[in-house]
Each structure stands twice: as structure tokens, then as C-alpha cells.
Scaffold this motif. Sequence first.
Motif, PDB file in Angstrom:
ATOM      1  N   SER A  26       5.062   1.515   7.318  1.00 10.83           N
ATOM      2  CA  SER A  26       4.062   2.125   8.193  1.00 10.83           C
ATOM      3  C   SER A  26       4.020   1.267   9.443  1.00 10.83           C
ATOM      4  CB  SER A  26       2.693   2.142   7.514  1.00 10.83           C
ATOM      5  OG  SER A  26       2.199   0.827   7.411  1.00 10.83           O
ATOM      6  N   GLY A  27       3.329   1.766  10.452  1.00  5.34           N
ATOM      7  CA  GLY A  27       3.254   1.022  11.707  1.00  5.34           C
ATOM      8  C   GLY A  27       2.700  -0.368  11.487  1.00  5.34           C
ATOM      9  N   SER A  28       1.649  -0.473  10.652  1.00  5.54           N
ATOM     10  CA  SER A  28       1.045  -1.793  10.483  1.00  5.54           C
ATOM     11  C   SER A  28       1.938  -2.700   9.638  1.00  5.54           C
ATOM     12  CB  SER A  28      -0.363  -1.696   9.905  1.00  5.54           C
ATOM     13  OG  SER A  28      -0.425  -0.743   8.908  1.00  5.54           O
ATOM     14  N   ALA A  29       2.755  -2.110   8.735  1.00  7.84           N
ATOM     15  CA  ALA A  29       3.685  -2.938   7.950  1.00  7.84           C
ATOM     16  C   ALA A  29       4.728  -3.553   8.880  1.00  7.84           C
ATOM     17  CB  ALA A  29       4.370  -2.092   6.876  1.00  7.84           C
TER      18      ALA A  29
END
Lengths: 254, 278
Positions: free
Chosen positions: B262-265
Motif C-alpha cells: 500500500s502507499g503507506s507500506a
Amino acid sequence: MKNEMVLAVDGLRMRYGTTDVLQDVTFQARQGETLVLLGPNGAGKTTTIEILEGFRSRSAGDVSVLGCDPASGDERWRSRLGVVLQSWRDHGNWRVQELLAHLGTYYAPYATAEMSRPWDAAELIETVGLTGQARQKIKTLSGGQRRRLDVAIGIVGRPEVLFLDEPTVGFDPVARYEFHQLLQGLGERTTVLLTTHDLDEAGKLADRILVLAGGRIIAAGTPAELTRQIAGSDESRPASLEDAYRQLVRGAAL
Amino acid sequence: MSARKAAVRSGLGQGWIELRQSFTNPAELTSHFLWPVLLLIALFFLRDRTFDGFRLGVLVLPSMVGMNAAMGMVSMSQLLTADREDGTLLRAKATPNGMLGYLVGKVVSVAAGLVVDLAILLIPGLLLVDGLTVGGSWVTLFWVLLLGLVATLPLGAVLGSVFTTTRAQGLIQLPVLGLIAISGIFYPITALPGWVQAIGQVFPIYWLGLGMRSAFLPDSFASVEIGDSWRHLETVGVLGAWAVFGLLVAPVVLRRMARRESGSAVAGRRERALRRIG
């Protein structure tokens, strides 16, 4: 169908260990609406948007995006979404037009009688103002140009829902203005969910604003409604959205 | 055209573009030539030494070709980790059927790049040593290479999913170098102790080397091999087993890895990498 419900979130909860990062988040968005998620760092904006994008699972609650639960969205569902994350650094060796044309090929099978897909790469490049950089390698673009490319990739499939996570961080005022023009030009078919820290941006773009703090929605309404809501409840009568926002977030922190 | 077919076509396009890129950018171009040049220097010094009456150069060149073919595993693994780190994989996930196209593209660019790399080594190598029978067994060369790639590329994808950063990915080099040392590449495996031979024979590098020797060398050379034979049946067995293992495990591991992207990962990994540098 116009004004159809496109996003429906009911009682959304996200828990990491013993901490709730989202609690009872509930909101809807209709077709063509621009919904802005506003809130301080750590409020849960990115978590919310990632759950709606189908990139993150949730602990509880009902979520529907274009009539489908993002946790089980198929590729056809995916073809109707556009995603612009906080920062991308991929495909640095590709050229701008090459990458847009390439990614567009994945959307071609999902064209319908009402909606031609993908967006023509050259036309899209002109729309986002990258004509001069069309043949340039992506790693040579400036920060603002890279961001415009990210938006172009986000809309290459002519999405019905566009997710933008802090899209204008690092933009100069001209780039920001051009980006706002671009979003406003997307038309009534596209529902936009955008997160930002920028109140001015929220005021300009939002049909409705959701203020998120500590994982909860603490206020929701049009920019004018939010300003009025605070003005009516406080003797100091704040005159702007910024005052309203500050009071709301401060109030939630107490 | 169905969406999945279209994605496979897009993947083929991606593979071709990435192959072209890797031969037109100075850094990657250097890496395409550096390894073969080092191997050719080693070959130059080994070429007239003998083992059991056989010239080492003649034995070593096909072994090097086999070893390089197995190195596709390492390239695949490194590319996957890098693509995960810079968000390319997440981009594929955000695109309809993007993961399918991405994997097709990666296999095409890595496999085609590998074939070009083999030619870069083989053509000057053939000028350096006499006594190889190229052309006599193109069929063997073809099936060993194909089976070798099917055995090693999915394994590379699995390894690439295990390491989350390119820094951690560097760790893979050590065991691979160790395996090269015990796989009969630079010296016949029969010169090594029995238990080392046993370990070497578990992994694809030895079998790719053996298969390539069988494709390039006259049958008389089989006498320096284990069992005085090219052991084609065993080659098919071991490489086939790795292929089945890789093809069964890779999709599961890749799906699990993709689910977590995901973007935050991606941003979190970048943040940690920057903290280490700072």
C-alpha cells in the motif's frame, strides 16, 4: 445514473493491536462529488483512503465503492478507479508518453459505449501540461512535473472514482493552481476523494469536507456550513474555514 | 480481446521496453558487460591448465554459461525487491490486471536479457578456447536453458518477495557465491569431497552447468563427471522438481506480498531506508 451513491462507508473501524486508528467512520459520496478529508497528521486519512482503494483490510464496518466491497473488488472494479498516492518514484527509466501509453493498454478492454478508455496519451499529456516533457525520462522530471504525471496516470483509465492522497504537497502556487483547474475539469462523472492539510485547497475544491481527528469524523459539511457551524456556537465568531478547522481539531484533542 | 490476454500483451510490451532500457542506460550496460569480462579474464588464465588430461578452459566455458543462466534467479530477485521499494509493484496492483502484466514483463525482460548476456560471454569465449562443439547439440542447449529458466526465475521471484529492501537483498549474494564454489563451475565437481558434491547436486547451478557441458562438449568429456555420464534424466528430474516447486510457491508468495503493498507500506520502507542512510 447521475447522483448515484458511489462511496458508502458505515461504521468503519481499524484497529492495530489495542489502538483504534479509525472508529465509527461513516460517510457517503454521490457521483461527481468532490469530498475532501481534512485532518492533522495521524488522524487516519491515509488509512481510510487505503481501505477504500482496496489496499488495506479493515477491522469492522461496511464499505462500498461503486457498489462493491473493496476487500473483494475484481479487476473490472479496479479499472473504474484512479489512485494517486502521496509519492511515487516508480518507472524512472521510462519516458513520460511511453509509460502513459503503456498503462493505458490495461484499460482498453474495459471501454464501454458510454466511456471510451483509455485517455489518449498525447491528449492527456497536454491536459496535465507536460507536452514539453513527453519524451523525457521520468527520473529527470521536477517534483511538480512528477506529481502532474502521477495525476495523469491516476486518470489515464478515465476513472469513475479518483483517490488523491495529499496530491499537492510540495507544489508551488502556480502548480497548485493548475492542479486545481485540472481537477475541476474532470467533469461530473468522476467522484473525487482527496486528503489534504491545506485548508485553502479544501475550501476551493470540496463540495463537502469531512474533518477527521483521532480516527473519528468530528465534523462534516460544505465549507460554508462548517464555517457557519462554528461561528454559531462560538462567541468569537470565526470568519474563515481555517478558524473553524482549528477550533474543531483543538476541541477534539481536549 | 479479453482483459487478461490484453494484460499479457501489455506485459510483453513492458518486457521489450525494459530490455531496451537495460541496454541503453550506462549503469545497466556496464553490469551486462562487467561480469562476462571478469569471467573471460578467469577463462584466459584457466584455458591451458589440465584436469585428468582435459583442458580446463574447455570444461569451464560451458559451465560458466550454465552458471550465468542460473544467475537469472538473482537478477529476478533483485529487480522484484527494487520494484517493490520504488512503488512499481504497487503501481501494477493499482492497474487492472497489472500484476499479471508486470510478471509477464519481468520474465520476458530478465530471460531475454540473460540470453543476450550469455551471447556476450559465449562469443568471445569461443575465440579463446578450442575444442567446443557448438552447433552439434542446439537441441540440448535449448532444452537445458529453457528448463533452467523455468526452474530458476520463479525461485528468484520467491526470493525477491522475501527481502523487502535492496539492502537486505545483498545478503543473497553470499550463499549464491558459496553454491557456485561447490557446483563444479570452475573445477570439476568430482574433485570435491563426497558430501560437498551431495550439497552441490541439490541446487540448480550444478545441473545447469552439467547440462551446458553436455551441450558443448564431446561425449568423451563425460568421464570427468559423476557416474561418467551427462545424466540428462537426472538433470530433467532435479531442474523439473525446482520448476514445479517454484511455479507452485511463487504465485502464493507473490500474492501474499502484493496484498500487503500500500502507499503507506512503500512510504514506511522508504522512511526506514532514509533513516539508515542519515
